[in-house]
Design a protein around this motif. Structure first.
Motif, PDB file in Angstrom:
ATOM      1  N   SER A  71       0.789  -1.168  -0.108  1.00 59.52           N
ATOM      2  CA  SER A  71      -0.171   0.180  -0.025  1.00 59.52           C
ATOM      3  C   SER A  71       0.871   1.289  -0.043  1.00 59.52           C
ATOM      4  O   SER A  71       1.163   1.658   1.167  1.00 59.52           O
ATOM      5  N   SER A  72       1.122   1.628  -1.319  1.00 59.70           N
ATOM      6  CA  SER A  72       2.172   2.789  -1.450  1.00 59.70           C
ATOM      7  C   SER A  72       1.868   3.574  -2.730  1.00 59.70           C
ATOM      8  O   SER A  72       0.953   3.044  -3.468  1.00 59.70           O
ATOM      9  N   PHE A  73       2.480   4.783  -2.679  1.00 65.29           N
ATOM     10  CA  PHE A  73       2.355   5.389  -3.697  1.00 65.29           C
ATOM     11  C   PHE A  73       3.413   6.431  -3.969  1.00 65.29           C
ATOM     12  O   PHE A  73       3.829   7.101  -3.431  1.00 65.29           O
ATOM     13  N   THR A  74       3.938   6.142  -5.231  1.00 60.50           N
ATOM     14  CA  THR A  74       5.473   6.786  -5.528  1.00 60.50           C
ATOM     15  C   THR A  74       5.042   7.932  -6.488  1.00 60.50           C
ATOM     16  O   THR A  74       4.539   7.990  -7.321  1.00 60.50           O
ATOM     17  N   PHE A  75       6.111   8.923  -6.135  1.00 63.41           N
ATOM     18  CA  PHE A  75       6.265  10.276  -6.924  1.00 63.41           C
ATOM     19  C   PHE A  75       7.446  10.287  -7.481  1.00 63.41           C
ATOM     20  O   PHE A  75       8.489  10.410  -6.888  1.00 63.41           O
ATOM     21  N   HIS A  76       7.440  10.172  -8.932  1.00 64.26           N
ATOM     22  CA  HIS A  76       8.648  10.412  -9.767  1.00 64.26           C
ATOM     23  C   HIS A  76       8.911  11.900  -9.988  1.00 64.26           C
ATOM     24  O   HIS A  76       8.206  12.402 -10.909  1.00 64.26           O
ATOM     25  N   CYS A  77       9.888  12.649  -9.199  1.00 61.01           N
ATOM     26  CA  CYS A  77       9.583  14.322  -9.499  1.00 61.01           C
ATOM     27  C   CYS A  77      10.406  14.351 -10.695  1.00 61.01           C
ATOM     28  O   CYS A  77      11.300  13.495 -11.186  1.00 61.01           O
ATOM     29  N   THR A  78      10.229  15.687 -11.464  1.00 60.70           N
ATOM     30  CA  THR A  78      10.609  16.108 -12.454  1.00 60.70           C
ATOM     31  C   THR A  78      12.083  17.139 -12.289  1.00 60.70           C
ATOM     32  O   THR A  78      12.620  17.545 -13.299  1.00 60.70           O
ATOM     33  N   SER A  79      12.114  17.547 -11.093  1.00 57.96           N
ATOM     34  CA  SER A  79      13.490  18.451 -10.778  1.00 57.96           C
ATOM     35  C   SER A  79      13.661  18.251  -9.346  1.00 57.96           C
ATOM     36  O   SER A  79      12.759  17.667  -8.343  1.00 57.96           O
ATOM     37  N   HIS A  80      14.790  18.691  -8.824  1.00 57.42           N
ATOM     38  CA  HIS A  80      15.233  18.709  -7.187  1.00 57.42           C
ATOM     39  C   HIS A  80      14.319  19.434  -6.479  1.00 57.42           C
ATOM     40  O   HIS A  80      13.805  19.499  -5.258  1.00 57.42           O
ATOM     41  N   ALA A  81      14.035  20.798  -7.159  1.00 57.36           N
ATOM     42  CA  ALA A  81      13.126  21.786  -6.550  1.00 57.36           C
ATOM     43  C   ALA A  81      11.802  21.188  -6.123  1.00 57.36           C
ATOM     44  O   ALA A  81      11.210  21.488  -4.961  1.00 57.36           O
ATOM     45  N   GLN A  82      11.090  20.445  -7.046  1.00 57.38           N
ATOM     46  CA  GLN A  82       9.908  19.593  -7.027  1.00 57.38           C
ATOM     47  C   GLN A  82       9.865  18.717  -5.710  1.00 57.38           C
ATOM     48  O   GLN A  82       8.899  18.587  -4.918  1.00 57.38           O
ATOM     49  N   PHE A  83      10.963  18.020  -5.781  1.00 58.23           N
ATOM     50  CA  PHE A  83      10.951  16.925  -4.648  1.00 58.23           C
ATOM     51  C   PHE A  83      11.262  17.803  -3.247  1.00 58.23           C
ATOM     52  O   PHE A  83      10.623  17.030  -2.439  1.00 58.23           O
TER      53      PHE A  83
END
Length: 743
Positions: free
Chosen positions: A663-675
């Motif tokens: 039960s998880s949800f992964t966010f693949h960010c497009t930049s370090h700022a967004q991360f």
């Protein structure tokens, strides 16, 4: 017609009840078959035995159970672990009295069956309702399991159960479950006196999981301990030499998981110190009065009108002297006296034999030493957010003793008078920062003592002169330090709101190829916010179906838009083939995640710095600020679908897991700022500390700008900044209790 979950729950409870009754009857069957002629059982025991035998004969004939009770019970409890993760099944299970049957199984089994039953109860407690009826005897039994069982698969779920019970205090979001807390566990601990010693001893266990679970439970207890038991609990931990075990773990290059728990323990120590600092010393409290009388008695001072002045206070009201440091200052002073009573008595006697203006006031020196350490470790403002180990925090009392000795040492070396005391403190503050910046001194008490007391005074003085030439002494004054502390809090709130606003605006996230292949619609349960269902993958997406059309559609999905709802309760999201328009309305995002189900945030980024910002101090440069990292931090990288550079990602773990165990949800960010924006935005939304250097630097930058603007205003008005703290005048007569001075 009853639902499938209701039928499954009813069948499971009947099976568990039968198996439990049969198991209990089998325990007495041997005695029934071979009675001792001289023993006569009471009538009610005979009836119970006969009934147990009847049940045993009945269940042996049951084709479902056969004659292998233990094996069937083991299989049933194993399946129950999975079923109870489903909310509908759990509700039916509870409504049909399943909790009582499960507790009976835990009481009457051992080995793997016990482990499965404990895991089942853990799954049930993840739903945060329906388990408000656990009795103190059962809780005591769970404490006994943690104390005496060594198997990891048994201790781990038992530890998780105790953590849930400890957290179910007045701060729990569900009023139904605000009936447990630390006080309930304390009652169980008193019946199992070896519980705390065993937990502390397991911190040096070679079994990694056992060590990690023990530290996690101790952290939960330290976080939720009540005010009336906080002193007892911390003293018990110190008596069992927990500091030594924690220090060993800090110096042995711990894993990321263990590092996170160690930093949390360190953070909790600082927060507890902050609470004691805010607790005012009062003559109405017998314990406070006893501590003050103990100090005066050891010093050999009689109960006369000047004994507190002879002890080094500026007035005859010691409670007023501890306004800055509160109960923490009094505890530090008592610890100093207890460290060497004879030496303390001699020192007070020598001070009273010199002229008044030549005395180094012990009372004031002890209070100021406490304040110096509070400022350095962030105890003053209560923001315990360190991301690096600070082992000397574990030995706060000893560090305070060395700091007081340094004040006396510098006072004598400078041939100072009472009027020079503020200059002595400035030099001690400078030397304290210098010693703490040394890696060896910050990790070893002996090296810290050597840095504070072993260096020649002339060397320290020359270094301080160079510092003053490099930096304006104005920034080191107490008034500026207090100003910086207030602006720091305002800056923290501003950045917190900015990070949460990023979540409210929403953002696009990339879907890597592997995740696109699995992308599909969530089940109805997932749409309700828990991301649970029969085919949930580790990324929180449903597994691919056998339809080729579905797979083709999934492969065409390349982007995901996520947005926080205006009520800040849900993360809405949807998967799209392109990023037009640049933003999506909530109505277009069909799926959602319940914010309250997020139990941890995992970071996946090899380039994320673990250095933190400094807390406000009297110096221009800040020391590294601490930020507690989330549990189970792993380091990995992914490739952006549109760029060859390494992009960070993070995963939110939810409290209610699926039937497949994920039960998880992964966010693949497009930049370090967004991360940085989203990880810290979620942490701050959940009232957790920040984890990124960028966010910490924003806070410090705003703080420094705010301080400089205030200083420009002061300089423009030709105002004089005081070199020491201002004395608050007494309340004018006749104004009543409602009058106060605003800080």
């Amino acid at each position: 017609m009853e639902s499938t979950a209701a039928m499954e729950a009813e069948q499971m409870i009947k099976r568990l009840s039968q198996l439990t009754d049969k198991s209990n009857s089998n325990h007495t069957s041997d005695a029934d078959r071979t009675p001792v002629a001289t023993d006569v059982q009471p009538a009610h025991q005979q009836e119970d035995t006969e009934q147990g035998a009847q049940n045993s004969r009945k269940y042996v004939q049951d084709p479902l159970l056969g004659g292998k009770d233990d094996k069937v019970l083991k299989i049933a409890t194993f399946s129950l672990q999975k079923y109870l993760k489903e909310r509908e099944f759990a509700d039916e299970f509870l409504s049909r009295g399943g909790l009582q049957s499960l507790c009976e199984i835990i009481r009457s089994t051992s080995g793997n069956t016990l482990a499965y039953a404990l895991n089942s109860l853990t799954s049930l407690m993840e739903h945060d309702h329906g388990w408000a009826t656990l009795e103190i005897d059962f809780i005591t039994y769970i404490v006994s399991i943690v104390t005496h069982k060594q198997l990891v698969n048994v201790c781990r779920p038992a530890t998780a159960i105790l953590i849930k019970l400890i957290c179910a205090d007045k701060t729990h979001p569900n009023p139904e479950l605000q009936c447990y807390g630390f006080s309930v566990i304390y009652a169980a601990i008193k019946k199992e006196p070896q519980f705390l010693p065993v937990l502390v001893d397991r911190l040096q266990s070679q079994d990694y999981i056992l060590c990690l679970n023990s530290l996690s439970l101790l952290n939960a207890m330290l976080k939720h301990v009540t005010d009336d038991l906080r002193g007892w609990f911390t003293s018990e931990l110190y008596n069992f030499d927990m500091r030594k075990n924690i220090l060993r773990l800090m110096t042995e290059h711990p894993s990321d998981d263990l590092t996170a728990h160690l930093l949390e323990f360190q953070s909790l120590l600082i927060r507890n110190a902050h609470r004691r600092r805010r607790t005012q010393v009062s003559f109405d409290n017998p314990e406070h009065v006893d501590s003050l009388n103990y100090i005066a008695q050891v010093a050999g001072l009689r109960d006369d009108e000047n004994r507190w002045l002879h002890l080094g206070f500026t007035t005859e009201n010691p409670a007023e002297e501890f306004q800055q440091t509160g109960l923490l200052g009094l505890e530090n002073m008592c610890a100093y006296v207890k460290s060497n009573e004879a030496s303390f008595k001699k020192m007070i006697s020598n001070q009273n034999n010199v002229e008044n203006h030549r005395r180094c006031p012990f009372g004031r020196a002890s209070v100021e030493a406490t304040e110096l350490l509070c400022d350095y470790w962030g105890i003053t403002n209560g923001y315990a957010t360190a991301i690096d180990f600070q082992p000397l925090v574990l030995y706060y009392d000893a560090t305070h003793i060395i700091t007081v000795q340094t004040i006396f040492h510098f006072f004598n070396e400078m041939a100072a008078t009472s009027a020079d005391f503020s200059r002595v403190l400035d030099l001690v503050r400078s030397q304290l920062k210098f010693a703490m910046r040394s890696a060896d001194a910050n990790r070893c008490l002996a090296d810290f003592e050597k840095s504070m007391l072993g260096l020649p005074y002339q060397t320290i003085r020359e270094r301080r002169i160079r510092e003053l030439e490099w930096a304006d002494d104005l920034l080191g004054r107490e008034a500026i330090t207090n100003l910086r502390s207030r602006i720091y809090k305002d800056s923290y709130d501003i950045v917190r709101q900015q990070r949460i606003n990023c979540l409210l605006q929403g953002a696009w996230f990339a879907l890597p190829n592997k995740q696109r292949e699995r992308s599909n619609t969530l089940t109805d349960r997932g749409a309700q916010g828990n991301l649970t269902g029969p085919n949930v993958s580790p990324e929180g997406l449903t597994s691919p179906t056998t339809s080729s059309n579905t797979n083709e559609n999934a492969l065409s999905i390349r982007n995901r838009f996520v947005r926080l709802s205006t009520n800040r309760k849900y993360l809405h999201y949807g998967d799209f083939t392109d990023r037009h328009p640049s933003s999506k309305d909530i109505e277009e995002l069909k799926e959602r995640v319940d914010i309250s189900t997020i139990k941890e945030i995992q970071l996946h980024n090899s380039r994320v710095s673990r250095l933190g910002p400094p807390t406000p101090t009297g110096d221009q440069s800040f020391r590294p600020l601490s930020t507690r990292l989330p549990s189970n931090v792993t380091i990995s990288t992914i490739k952006s679908p549109t760029d060859s550079t390494e992009m960070p990602s993070f995963t939110i773990k939810l409290s209610n897991t699926s039937l497949s165990g994920h039960s998880s949800f992964t966010f693949h960010c497009t930049s370090h700022a967004q991360f940085s924006e989203w990880t810290d935005g979620l942490n701050l939304l959940l009232d957790r500390p920040i984890t990124n250097k960028v966010t910490a630097e924003y806070i410090n930058t705003l703080t420094e700008i705010g301080v400089k603007i205030k200083l420009l205003s002061i300089g423009g008005d030709h105002m004089e900044v005081p070199t020491s703290s201002l004395e608050i005048p007494s309340i004018p007569p006749g104004l009543g209790e409602g009058f106060f001075y605003l800080e």
